[in-house]
Design a protein around this motif. Structure first.
Motif, PDB file in Angstrom:
ATOM      1  N   ALA A 167      33.080 -56.049  -4.437  1.00  8.31           N
ATOM      2  CA  ALA A 167      33.162 -56.757  -3.166  1.00  8.31           C
ATOM      3  C   ALA A 167      33.011 -58.263  -3.344  1.00  8.31           C
ATOM      4  O   ALA A 167      32.112 -58.739  -4.045  1.00  8.31           O
ATOM      5  CB  ALA A 167      32.086 -56.243  -2.215  1.00  8.31           C
ATOM      6  N   LEU A 168      33.904 -59.012  -2.692  1.00  6.72           N
ATOM      7  CA  LEU A 168      33.755 -60.461  -2.556  1.00  6.72           C
ATOM      8  C   LEU A 168      33.179 -60.825  -1.204  1.00  6.72           C
ATOM      9  O   LEU A 168      32.612 -61.907  -1.033  1.00  6.72           O
ATOM     10  CB  LEU A 168      35.110 -61.148  -2.750  1.00  6.72           C
ATOM     11  CG  LEU A 168      35.744 -61.023  -4.139  1.00  6.72           C
ATOM     12  CD1 LEU A 168      37.101 -61.723  -4.163  1.00  6.72           C
ATOM     13  CD2 LEU A 168      34.842 -61.567  -5.230  1.00  6.72           C
ATOM     14  N   THR A 169      33.369 -59.948  -0.216  1.00  4.78           N
ATOM     15  CA  THR A 169      32.770 -60.057   1.119  1.00  4.78           C
ATOM     16  C   THR A 169      32.121 -58.703   1.410  1.00  4.78           C
ATOM     17  O   THR A 169      32.336 -57.746   0.659  1.00  4.78           O
ATOM     18  CB  THR A 169      33.838 -60.342   2.186  1.00  4.78           C
ATOM     19  OG1 THR A 169      34.696 -59.184   2.301  1.00  4.78           O
ATOM     20  CG2 THR A 169      34.674 -61.566   1.848  1.00  4.78           C
ATOM     21  N   PRO A 170      31.330 -58.562   2.484  1.00  5.85           N
ATOM     22  CA  PRO A 170      30.901 -57.209   2.843  1.00  5.85           C
ATOM     23  C   PRO A 170      32.109 -56.282   2.927  1.00  5.85           C
ATOM     24  O   PRO A 170      33.138 -56.641   3.517  1.00  5.85           O
ATOM     25  CB  PRO A 170      30.228 -57.418   4.198  1.00  5.85           C
ATOM     26  CG  PRO A 170      29.703 -58.823   4.124  1.00  5.85           C
ATOM     27  CD  PRO A 170      30.748 -59.597   3.369  1.00  5.85           C
ATOM     28  N   PHE A 171      32.004 -55.117   2.305  1.00  9.23           N
ATOM     29  CA  PHE A 171      33.161 -54.252   2.099  1.00  9.23           C
ATOM     30  C   PHE A 171      32.783 -52.827   2.467  1.00  9.23           C
ATOM     31  O   PHE A 171      31.840 -52.257   1.917  1.00  9.23           O
ATOM     32  CB  PHE A 171      33.593 -54.328   0.628  1.00  9.23           C
ATOM     33  CG  PHE A 171      34.957 -53.763   0.345  1.00  9.23           C
ATOM     34  CD1 PHE A 171      36.060 -54.588   0.228  1.00  9.23           C
ATOM     35  CD2 PHE A 171      35.143 -52.393   0.202  1.00  9.23           C
ATOM     36  CE1 PHE A 171      37.316 -54.073  -0.037  1.00  9.23           C
ATOM     37  CE2 PHE A 171      36.391 -51.864  -0.063  1.00  9.23           C
ATOM     38  CZ  PHE A 171      37.489 -52.711  -0.186  1.00  9.23           C
ATOM     39  N   ASP A 172      33.533 -52.239   3.410  1.00 11.58           N
ATOM     40  CA  ASP A 172      33.262 -50.878   3.876  1.00 11.58           C
ATOM     41  C   ASP A 172      34.248 -49.894   3.261  1.00 11.58           C
ATOM     42  O   ASP A 172      35.451 -50.175   3.151  1.00 11.58           O
ATOM     43  CB  ASP A 172      33.371 -50.807   5.407  1.00 11.58           C
ATOM     44  CG  ASP A 172      32.164 -51.408   6.082  1.00 11.58           C
ATOM     45  OD1 ASP A 172      31.114 -50.749   6.094  1.00 11.58           O
ATOM     46  OD2 ASP A 172      32.259 -52.539   6.584  1.00 11.58           O
ATOM     47  N   GLY A 173      33.734 -48.719   2.902  1.00 16.28           N
ATOM     48  CA  GLY A 173      34.593 -47.680   2.376  1.00 16.28           C
ATOM     49  C   GLY A 173      33.994 -46.307   2.562  1.00 16.28           C
ATOM     50  O   GLY A 173      32.862 -46.144   3.048  1.00 16.28           O
ATOM     51  N   LEU A 174      34.758 -45.303   2.203  1.00 16.35           N
ATOM     52  CA  LEU A 174      34.324 -43.915   2.174  1.00 16.35           C
ATOM     53  C   LEU A 174      34.440 -43.439   0.734  1.00 16.35           C
ATOM     54  O   LEU A 174      35.423 -43.738   0.063  1.00 16.35           O
ATOM     55  CB  LEU A 174      35.194 -43.040   3.074  1.00 16.35           C
ATOM     56  CG  LEU A 174      35.320 -43.455   4.537  1.00 16.35           C
ATOM     57  CD1 LEU A 174      36.378 -42.614   5.238  1.00 16.35           C
ATOM     58  CD2 LEU A 174      33.979 -43.327   5.263  1.00 16.35           C
ATOM     59  N   CYS A 175      33.440 -42.667   0.276  1.00 18.81           N
ATOM     60  CA  CYS A 175      33.454 -42.264  -1.126  1.00 18.81           C
ATOM     61  C   CYS A 175      32.689 -40.966  -1.327  1.00 18.81           C
ATOM     62  O   CYS A 175      31.473 -40.926  -1.141  1.00 18.81           O
ATOM     63  CB  CYS A 175      32.842 -43.358  -1.990  1.00 18.81           C
ATOM     64  SG  CYS A 175      32.737 -42.927  -3.737  1.00 18.81           S
ATOM     65  N   GLY A 176      33.389 -39.896  -1.710  1.00 17.57           N
ATOM     66  CA  GLY A 176      32.749 -38.649  -2.076  1.00 17.57           C
ATOM     67  C   GLY A 176      32.219 -37.865  -0.890  1.00 17.57           C
ATOM     68  O   GLY A 176      31.989 -38.403   0.189  1.00 17.57           O
ATOM     69  N   PHE A 177      32.010 -36.578  -1.092  1.00 12.12           N
ATOM     70  CA  PHE A 177      31.560 -35.702  -0.014  1.00 12.12           C
ATOM     71  C   PHE A 177      30.072 -35.867   0.283  1.00 12.12           C
ATOM     72  O   PHE A 177      29.250 -35.956  -0.634  1.00 12.12           O
ATOM     73  CB  PHE A 177      31.816 -34.242  -0.381  1.00 12.12           C
ATOM     74  CG  PHE A 177      33.256 -33.833  -0.319  1.00 12.12           C
ATOM     75  CD1 PHE A 177      33.904 -33.709   0.905  1.00 12.12           C
ATOM     76  CD2 PHE A 177      33.962 -33.561  -1.477  1.00 12.12           C
ATOM     77  CE1 PHE A 177      35.237 -33.323   0.965  1.00 12.12           C
ATOM     78  CE2 PHE A 177      35.293 -33.168  -1.431  1.00 12.12           C
ATOM     79  CZ  PHE A 177      35.932 -33.055  -0.205  1.00 12.12           C
ATOM     80  N   ARG A 178      29.762 -35.885   1.577  1.00 15.15           N
ATOM     81  CA  ARG A 178      28.373 -35.738   2.000  1.00 15.15           C
ATOM     82  C   ARG A 178      27.897 -34.332   1.667  1.00 15.15           C
ATOM     83  O   ARG A 178      28.694 -33.424   1.449  1.00 15.15           O
ATOM     84  CB  ARG A 178      28.251 -35.885   3.524  1.00 15.15           C
ATOM     85  CG  ARG A 178      28.717 -37.162   4.149  1.00 15.15           C
ATOM     86  CD  ARG A 178      28.644 -37.001   5.663  1.00 15.15           C
ATOM     87  NE  ARG A 178      29.177 -38.156   6.367  1.00 15.15           N
ATOM     88  CZ  ARG A 178      28.444 -39.198   6.769  1.00 15.15           C
ATOM     89  NH1 ARG A 178      27.151 -39.225   6.510  1.00 15.15           N
ATOM     90  NH2 ARG A 178      29.010 -40.209   7.400  1.00 15.15           N
ATOM     91  N   ALA A 179      26.582 -34.117   1.704  1.00 19.43           N
ATOM     92  CA  ALA A 179      26.061 -32.759   1.666  1.00 19.43           C
ATOM     93  C   ALA A 179      26.598 -32.016   2.891  1.00 19.43           C
ATOM     94  O   ALA A 179      26.660 -32.589   3.992  1.00 19.43           O
ATOM     95  CB  ALA A 179      24.541 -32.773   1.679  1.00 19.43           C
ATOM     96  N   PRO A 180      27.023 -30.747   2.746  1.00 18.43           N
ATOM     97  CA  PRO A 180      27.600 -30.014   3.881  1.00 18.43           C
ATOM     98  C   PRO A 180      26.707 -30.014   5.119  1.00 18.43           C
ATOM     99  O   PRO A 180      27.204 -30.138   6.241  1.00 18.43           O
ATOM    100  CB  PRO A 180      27.791 -28.608   3.313  1.00 18.43           C
ATOM    101  CG  PRO A 180      28.002 -28.819   1.859  1.00 18.43           C
ATOM    102  CD  PRO A 180      27.104 -29.967   1.493  1.00 18.43           C
ATOM    103  N   GLU A 181      25.408 -29.897   4.938  1.00 23.11           N
ATOM    104  CA  GLU A 181      24.498 -29.904   6.086  1.00 23.11           C
ATOM    105  C   GLU A 181      24.556 -31.229   6.835  1.00 23.11           C
ATOM    106  O   GLU A 181      24.547 -31.261   8.075  1.00 23.11           O
ATOM    107  CB  GLU A 181      23.073 -29.628   5.617  1.00 23.11           C
ATOM    108  CG  GLU A 181      22.079 -29.409   6.736  1.00 23.11           C
ATOM    109  CD  GLU A 181      22.260 -28.094   7.482  1.00 23.11           C
ATOM    110  OE1 GLU A 181      21.881 -28.035   8.672  1.00 23.11           O
ATOM    111  OE2 GLU A 181      22.784 -27.144   6.876  1.00 23.11           O
ATOM    112  N   GLN A 182      24.631 -32.331   6.102  1.00 22.94           N
ATOM    113  CA  GLN A 182      24.737 -33.642   6.741  1.00 22.94           C
ATOM    114  C   GLN A 182      26.062 -33.785   7.481  1.00 22.94           C
ATOM    115  O   GLN A 182      26.105 -34.334   8.597  1.00 22.94           O
ATOM    116  CB  GLN A 182      24.605 -34.748   5.695  1.00 22.94           C
ATOM    117  CG  GLN A 182      23.250 -34.823   5.028  1.00 22.94           C
ATOM    118  CD  GLN A 182      23.204 -35.843   3.906  1.00 22.94           C
ATOM    119  OE1 GLN A 182      24.223 -36.469   3.574  1.00 22.94           O
ATOM    120  NE2 GLN A 182      22.043 -36.018   3.300  1.00 22.94           N
ATOM    121  N   ALA A 183      27.145 -33.313   6.866  1.00 21.61           N
ATOM    122  CA  ALA A 183      28.445 -33.371   7.535  1.00 21.61           C
ATOM    123  C   ALA A 183      28.438 -32.511   8.790  1.00 21.61           C
ATOM    124  O   ALA A 183      29.002 -32.895   9.827  1.00 21.61           O
ATOM    125  CB  ALA A 183      29.542 -32.909   6.589  1.00 21.61           C
ATOM    126  N   ALA A 184      27.796 -31.350   8.710  1.00 15.08           N
ATOM    127  CA  ALA A 184      27.691 -30.468   9.888  1.00 15.08           C
ATOM    128  C   ALA A 184      26.948 -31.164  11.014  1.00 15.08           C
ATOM    129  O   ALA A 184      27.352 -31.093  12.188  1.00 15.08           O
ATOM    130  CB  ALA A 184      26.997 -29.168   9.509  1.00 15.08           C
TER     131      ALA A 184
END
Length: 415
Positions: free
Chosen positions: A165-182
């Motif tokens: 990152a050169l600035t604040p940088f948002d992304g998605l990466c990898g699976f959450r724990a299934p319980e958290q996703a639920a």
């Protein structure tokens, strides 16, 4: 050492301001998504060895980058320019070094980029090396045209990547724990999402993630679009942890990738922090400016957030259905002033030099090829001045000294 002229790609998701601001030029109003530095055939950097010793005061970058998306940034567009790929092809060992050619073949094994996301990129995964070779050979045997929209494998290489990152940088990466996703899905209080939340809680981790992603991507399109619309409205009302998904849905209304994105970890990088993305890990960049480096490949399998082809069976074969905690990398300092972003990949090695006023010159001589990219200040390499966005290609073994003040990112290989 050769000053590089680089192409800015006009992808629709690109920021209209981030790259122009770094280069110090006026925005054109068009998206400027990626500036490519390297020898990739899609947009190889160009160089002119007859004029590369001139000092860059920023005027060349101003002239060329100001042309807008798809234009060149860097050394200008003199008649003596030639693609970096052609220079390497003419004498691979002289440019890359004998060790690199033995290990990676007669081509630059990495692609360096400035990446500026103004809206979310597609949700995607990349194959490992064995999967890429098998998939490429299969599609070649089947006679799938190289430019066919439904072709998955453009080459036989893997595509691990690193974003810093050169600035604040948002992304998605990898699976959450299934319980958290639920819990995240259930919190939206959308009736049609309840079966997915139940599945995530009822099965072992791998089976739960696989079953839910499969169900989301193969659902009736009209029904899924209605679910996404209702979920997006709820996310907009709730805000907080749901805000990224409301933003994603705004850019991709009705796309099943909005629900798939909720299965993944949301990550925010601060300037200087980085994220490594290995094979099979679903990910997407959402917003921000960064320096990206990857193995030299075009192999992408998409999960959503795109109008492009989504090959669900092949995607499910490549995705690694396992919970991962995003590994945010911070550079590891050395006594030489080099700050290295450590990864398990040999095709690329990214590091950073932050030069304070009065600092001693740094010796960057190495046995492999290098690309040096300035992101701040006015550093000098062997007497060549670089403005932000300026870059040079350094052949293997060439004596290289870095001085002045500013920030330089160094891309090379492990040999």
């Amino acid at each position: 050492m050769d000053r590089l002229s680089n192409t800015v790609r006009p992808y629709a998701w690109g920021s209209t301001t981030a790259i122009p601001e770094l280069l110090g030029v006026a925005p054109t109003g068009e998206p400027q998504a990626e500036m490519w530095l390297g020898a990739h055939p899609g947009a190889p950097s160009r160089l002119d060895r007859g004029t590369s010793t001139s000092v860059d005061t920023g005027a060349n970058a101003d002239k060329d980058a100001g042309k807008g998306a798809g234009a060149s940034a860097g050394a200008g567009s003199g008649s003596g320019e030639q693609p970096l790929s052609a220079v390497i092809d003419a004498d691979p060992e002289a440019e890359l070094g004998a060790a690199a050619v033995r290990k990676f073949g007669p081509r630059l094994p990495f692609l360096l980029k400035l990446l500026a996301a103004g809206s979310p990129l597609s949700l995607q995964v990349h194959p490992d090396l064995a999967q890429a070779r098998e998939g490429y050979e299969r599609e070649e045997r089947q006679g799938v045209p190289a430019d066919a929209p439904h072709r998955n494998y453009k080459d036989a290489n893997h595509k691990p990547e690193l974003i810093c990152a050169l600035t604040p940088f948002d992304g998605l990466c990898g699976f959450r724990a299934p319980e958290q996703a639920a819990d995240l899905l259930a919190g939206l209080a959308v009736d049609s999402l309840e079966p997915y939340a139940d599945l995530l809680r009822a099965h072992p981790e791998e089976a739960a993630l696989r079953e839910v992603l499969t169900a989301v991507l193969t659902a009736d399109p009209a029904e899924m679009a209605a679910t996404v619309t209702e979920a997006a409205a709820a996310a907009g009302r709730l805000g907080g942890a749901y805000e990224p998904y409301a933003t994603i849905a705004h850019h991709y209304p009705g796309d099943p990738g909005v629900i798939a994105a909720m299965l993944l970890n949301h990550v925010r990088l601060q300037p200087g922090e980085a994220l490594f993305l290995g094979a099979g890990v679903p990910h997407a960049y959402l917003n921000g400016l960064g320096v990206e480096i990857m193995a030299n490949s075009d192999n992408v399998l998409r999960c959503g957030l795109t109008p492009k082809h989504v090959d669900v069976p092949e995607l499910l074969r490549i995705v690694r259905f396992e919970t991962t905690e995003p590994n945010i990398l911070r550079p590891e300092a050395s006594g030489t002033g080099e700050e290295v972003y450590e990864t398990p990949i040999d095709e690329f090695r990214l590091s950073r030099y932050v030069l304070a006023p009065g600092a001693d010159p740094r010796d960057l001589t190495t046995a492999g090829p290098q690309i040096l990219l300035c992101t701040a200040g006015a550093p000098r390499t062997n007497g060549l001045g670089l403005a932000p966005g300026g870059a040079v290609f350094v052949p293997a073994g060439e004596t290289t000294e870095l001085s002045g003040t500013g920030t330089i990112f160094r891309a090379t290989v492990v040999v």
